[in-house]
Enzyme design. Structure first.
Site, PDB file in Angstrom:
ATOM      1  N   ASP A 122       0.860  -1.171   0.000  1.00  0.00           N
ATOM      2  CA  ASP A 122       0.000   0.000   0.000  1.00  0.00           C
ATOM      3  C   ASP A 122       0.907   1.236   0.000  1.00  0.00           C
ATOM      4  O   ASP A 122       2.128   1.111   0.172  1.00  0.00           O
ATOM      5  CB  ASP A 122      -0.893  -0.025   1.243  1.00  0.00           C
ATOM      6  CG  ASP A 122      -1.879   1.123   1.294  1.00  0.00           C
ATOM      7  OD1 ASP A 122      -2.256   1.635   0.221  1.00  0.00           O
ATOM      8  OD2 ASP A 122      -2.278   1.498   2.413  1.00  0.00           O
ATOM      9  N   ASP A 124      -0.186   5.121   1.217  1.00  0.00           N
ATOM     10  CA  ASP A 124      -0.419   5.992   2.374  1.00  0.00           C
ATOM     11  C   ASP A 124      -0.454   5.184   3.671  1.00  0.00           C
ATOM     12  O   ASP A 124      -1.172   4.200   3.790  1.00  0.00           O
ATOM     13  CB  ASP A 124      -1.747   6.736   2.216  1.00  0.00           C
ATOM     14  CG  ASP A 124      -1.703   7.747   1.096  1.00  0.00           C
ATOM     15  OD1 ASP A 124      -1.252   8.871   1.341  1.00  0.00           O
ATOM     16  OD2 ASP A 124      -2.104   7.396  -0.038  1.00  0.00           O
ATOM     17  N   ASP A 326      -1.940  -0.811   5.661  1.00  0.00           N
ATOM     18  CA  ASP A 326      -2.398  -0.297   6.957  1.00  0.00           C
ATOM     19  C   ASP A 326      -3.896  -0.049   7.035  1.00  0.00           C
ATOM     20  O   ASP A 326      -4.419   0.206   8.116  1.00  0.00           O
ATOM     21  CB  ASP A 326      -1.692   1.034   7.259  1.00  0.00           C
ATOM     22  CG  ASP A 326      -2.258   2.174   6.417  1.00  0.00           C
ATOM     23  OD1 ASP A 326      -2.278   2.038   5.176  1.00  0.00           O
ATOM     24  OD2 ASP A 326      -2.683   3.187   6.997  1.00  0.00           O
TER      25      ASP A 326
END
Length: 382
Positions: A122, A124, A326
């Protein structure tokens, strides 16, 4: 691979073995959906009685308030210290079931020996910190170097909720594969295969370096609708202090990280009011963001499967995919790896969360440390 295409695309040979249709709906505002293929079987919702609608709105408000809990404050206040100690205890208990990928690195190495790794990341909150202004989510030069290093050793892809072009502008590495809009905009390798069976049709193009690439955009026919909704939502929330819109091409993000908590309900109400006229779109929730997406059966998990197939790594016993993320949207990828017992997820979190990831790290700094350790192990073992 520079993923901003430079030449006019042509229809490519289809990729094999993925049971996905090649056609998608033309732009309308229909009241019902096909029940097969990529489309979720979601008929147009009937208006709910007032009380039930209030309960649903309250549930969304609770979710927005609970999203992305704040970091612990450094304070000597006794009550806050007790709360921090309780959170630390909860985290230590949680890590028993989701051990640190750093302290468990030898276990990961034992799993990886004799296998071909594929790395999915991922952006961000994983490669860059979560920041108040999404436009400032810049990755450090040290992180970029670490990602570039692992990409030279393993097939590596970034799968982000941002638009593909936007995440490439942040990362600026041509060695990677990129999937934007939660996997609805993928540019990956051209698979050389004569296999037959179910397939998806891709667009064949070339990148700025002249390499052939495949472009897969399962929600391309929704673009006019998404553009229209973006303009309406921008107008609707423009007077809410701190609210920010982001056009991620195949999805629209409404950021409320800088909105006062007492205005969260207003943000949600205005977003849902616009979406009532668009049954082909659905609302999902991430870290301090509401996201509007097409109602199709496609997510980051399916993007992982697509890229594994494109790389010729799908269904191979000697392949070990690793996904690091996250956000709630990364859970779809964690679930795919867990359900098929083909790899594992690493959740980036400093607080306990329900997750299908097996391992964990606390923050992007630990992600970078993990990537460096992985690269060092690979070089030492060859």
């Amino acid at each position: 691979m520079d993923l901003k295409t430079s030449n006019s695309p042509v229809i490519a040979d289809p990729l094999p073995k993925l049971a996905l249709p090649s056609a998608v709906m033309t732009y309308t505002t229909p009241t019902s959906f096909p029940s097969t293929g990529l489309y979720l079987n979601t008929p147009k919702k009937k208006p709910l009685p007032g009380k039930i609608e209030e309960v649903r709105a309250a549930g969304w408000l609770d979710l927005m308030l609970a999203s992305s809990p704040p970091r612990k404050r450094q304070t000597k206040d006794f009550a806050n210290d007790v709360q921090a100690d309780e959170l630390d205890l909860l985290y230590r208990n949680w890590v028993v079931n989701h051990p640190s990928a750093l302290t468990s690195f030898e276990d990961i190495v034992n799993l990886a020996r004799g296998k071909r790794l594929a790395l999915f990341l991922d952006y961000d909150g994983t490669l860059s910190p979560i920041v108040d202004n999404p436009e400032n989510a810049v990755m450090s030069d040290e992180m970029r170097s670490a990602v570039k290093h692992v990409a030279s050793l393993f097939p590596t892809a970034i799968i982000s909720g941002r638009s593909r072009d936007k995440v490439f502008d942040f990362v600026k590495l041509t060695e990677l594969y990129y999937a934007g809009s939660h996997g609805m905009d993928i540019m990956g390798p051209v698979r050389k295969s004569d296999s037959s069976g179910h397939h998806v049709e891709c667009i064949r193009s070339t990148d700025s370096e002249g390499k052939e690439v495949n472009l897969f955009q399962p929600a391309s026919e929704f673009l006019p609708m998404i553009s229209e909704v973006y303009k309406k939502l921008s107008e609707s929330i423009k007077d809410i202090d701190g609210a920010r819109m982001e056009d991620n091409k195949f999805c629209v993000s409404v950021h409320y990280r800088n909105v006062a908590p007492h205005d969260y309900g207003e943000v949600h109400q205005r977003v849902t009011a616009v979406l009532k006229n668009y049954p082909c779109l659905r609302l999902t929730h991430g870290r301090k963001v509401l996201e509007v997406r097409p109602v199709i059966d496609w997510n980051k998990g399916k993007a992982v499967e697509f890229l594994l197939e494109s790389l010729g790594l799908c269904g191979k016993e000697d392949v070990l995919p690793i996904y690091v993320g996250d956000d709630k949207t990364d859970e779809d990828a964690f679930k795919v790896l867990k359900a098929n017992s083909i790899g594992f997820g690493i959740l980036v979190s400093s607080v306990p969360k329900d997750t299908d990831a097996f391992y964990s790290v606390r923050d992007p700094a630990e992600v970078m440390e993990f990537l460096k350790k992985l690269a060092s192990w690979k070089e030492e073992s060859t």
